[in-house]
Design an enzyme around this catalytic site. Structure first.
Site, short mmCIF file in Angstrom:
data_model
loop_
_atom_site.label_atom_id
_atom_site.label_comp_id
_atom_site.label_asym_id
_atom_site.label_seq_id
_atom_site.Cartn_x
_atom_site.Cartn_y
_atom_site.Cartn_z
N ASP A 2 0.91 -1.48 0.01
CA ASP A 2 0.05 0.00 -0.12
C ASP A 2 0.88 1.28 0.13
O ASP A 2 2.02 1.10 0.41
CB ASP A 2 -0.97 -0.02 1.21
CG ASP A 2 -2.06 0.75 1.21
OD1 ASP A 2 -2.37 1.27 0.02
OD2 ASP A 2 -2.60 1.22 2.18
N HIS A 19 2.49 3.57 -9.13
CA HIS A 19 2.21 1.95 -9.16
C HIS A 19 3.43 1.43 -10.05
O HIS A 19 3.92 0.03 -9.63
CB HIS A 19 1.04 1.78 -9.79
CG HIS A 19 -0.33 2.29 -9.45
ND1 HIS A 19 -0.43 1.75 -7.92
CD2 HIS A 19 -1.28 3.05 -9.44
CE1 HIS A 19 -1.68 2.39 -7.38
NE2 HIS A 19 -2.02 3.14 -8.28
N LEU A 113 10.06 -21.28 -4.92
CA LEU A 113 9.13 -20.15 -4.20
C LEU A 113 7.68 -20.21 -4.88
O LEU A 113 7.44 -20.12 -5.95
CB LEU A 113 9.72 -18.74 -4.40
CG LEU A 113 8.81 -17.70 -3.69
CD1 LEU A 113 8.89 -17.69 -2.30
CD2 LEU A 113 9.24 -16.13 -4.26
C1 IPE Z 1 -1.67 0.30 -3.33
O1 IPE Z 1 -1.19 1.55 -3.41
C2 IPE Z 1 -1.60 -0.51 -5.05
C3 IPE Z 1 -2.93 -0.77 -5.25
C4 IPE Z 1 -4.09 -0.75 -4.42
C5 IPE Z 1 -3.28 -0.79 -6.75
P1 IPE Z 1 -2.30 2.67 -3.56
O2 IPE Z 1 -2.93 2.82 -4.90
O3 IPE Z 1 -3.47 1.98 -2.61
O4 IPE Z 1 -1.73 3.89 -2.65
P2 IPE Z 1 -2.39 4.99 -1.82
O5 IPE Z 1 -2.92 4.17 -0.70
O6 IPE Z 1 -3.62 5.56 -2.57
O7 IPE Z 1 -1.22 5.87 -1.46
MG MG Z 2 -3.89 2.41 -0.52
#
Ligand code: IPE
Ligand code: MG
Length: 229
Positions: A2, A19, A113
Site C-alpha cells: 500500500d 504503481h 518459491l
Molecule cells: C496500493 O497503492 C496499490 C493498489 C491498491 C493497486 P495505493 O494505490 O492504494 O496507494 P495509496 O494508498 O492511494 O497511496
Molecule cells: Mg491504498
C-alpha cells in the site's frame, strides 16, 4: 503493497508512476525470498474493492499487471518461482486473463518459491465461495455435514494447499486488513509500516523477519517463540 498513489502524489507525479515504482520494489523482494528462507509469498495487487477507483487508474493498473507478468514471468520461471493468482479473474480484461493462465502454466512445476498474486481478490468473497463449494459437496454426497471441519473448509479456499502466512506486512500506514486473507491470517504475526510501498526495500523485509522472530507465538496455547515455531 500500500501507498503507491501517495508516494507519487507527494512528488507531484501521476499516481501511475507510484504503481510503476511499486512494481519495481517487488522485484528484489521476490528475488531475496529463497535466501531468506521464505517458501511462500502472497502479494495484494488489486482488491475486489479497487474497482471503485477512477476508470483511468483502473485501466492503467490492468495494463501494468499485464505488462509486468509478460515481462517478469520468464525470469521468475528461471528462478524456480511457481506463480498463482487468487481472486475473481473472470472480471479482469480478457488479455490479462490469458497472460495469467500462460504464466501459471509456464511456472506450474516450479518449487523454489510459491508466489501468489491477489488480483481482484476479496477475502469475504473467497469465504462465501468456499461455503458454496461445501454445500455442493454435501449435496453431491461427496462429504457429510459432519465432515465440515476447519481443515475441510480451508481446502475449499483459493489458497489451498499452501500454508497460512506466518508473517503479514502492510506498508502505507493503514492499520487494517482490508478484506485480505481473513481466514488465513487468524494466527499470523502482523506488521504495519508507515513507509510507502515503493520505498520498501529488502532491508525492511529483513527487519520485519527479525521482528517476527522476536514475537511469541502461542496459537492459543503456551509459550512458543516464533524462532522455535
Ligand atoms: C496500493 O497503492 C496499490 C493498489 C491498491 C493497486 P495505493 O494505490 O492504494 O496507494 P495509496 O494508498 O492511494 O497511496
Ligand atoms: Mg491504498
Amino acid at each position: 503493497m500500500d501507498g503507491n498513489g501517495r508516494w507519487a502524489e507527494n512528488r507531484g507525479k501521476n499516481r501511475i508512476i507510484g504503481h510503476i515504482k511499486g512494481a519495481d520494489a517487488l522485484r528484489p523482494v521476490v528475488e531475496n525470498c529463497p535466501r531468506l528462507g521464505i517458501g511462500y509469498l502472497t502479494v495484494y495487487a488489486f482488491s475486489s474493492e479497487n474497482w471503485k477507483r477512477p476508470p483511468s487508474e483502473v485501466c492503467q493498473l490492468m495494463g501494468l499487471f499485464e505488462e509486468y507478468i509478460l515481462k517478469e514471468t520468464h525470469r521468475l520461471n528461471k528462478m524456480g518461482v511457481k506463480l498463482r493468482f487468487i481472486g475473481n479473474r473472470h472480471m479482469l480484461p480478457n488479455s490479462l486473463q490469458k497472460v495469467i493462465a500462460w504464466a501459471e502454466k509456464m511456472t506450474e512445476s516450479n518449487t523454489v518459491l510459491g508466489m501468489q498474486v491477489a488480483l481482484n481478490y476479496g477475502a469475504r468473497d473467497e469465504i462465501v465461495n468456499a461455503a458454496r463449494k461445501l454445500v455442493c459437496w454435501v449435496a453431491d454426497n461427496q462429504i457429510t455435514e459432519e465432515d465440515i471441519t476447519c481443515e475441510r473448509f480451508a481446502s475449499a479456499l483459493e489458497t489451498t494447499p499452501w500454508p497460512d502466512p506466518d508473517l503479514f506486512i502492510r506498508t502505507g500506514g493503514e492499520k487494517r486488513l482490508s478484506n485480505y486473507l481473513l481466514w488465513q491470517l487468524s494466527y499470523t504475526e502482523l506488521i504495519f509500516l508507515d513507509i510507502y510501498w515503493p520505498d520498501f526495500t529488502v532491508q525492511d523485509l529483513e527487519r520485519a523477519i527479525e521482528t517476527y522472530y522476536e514475537r511469541e507465538r502461542r496459537f492459543g496455547g503456551m509459550t512458543c517463540l516464533a524462532s522455535s515455531a
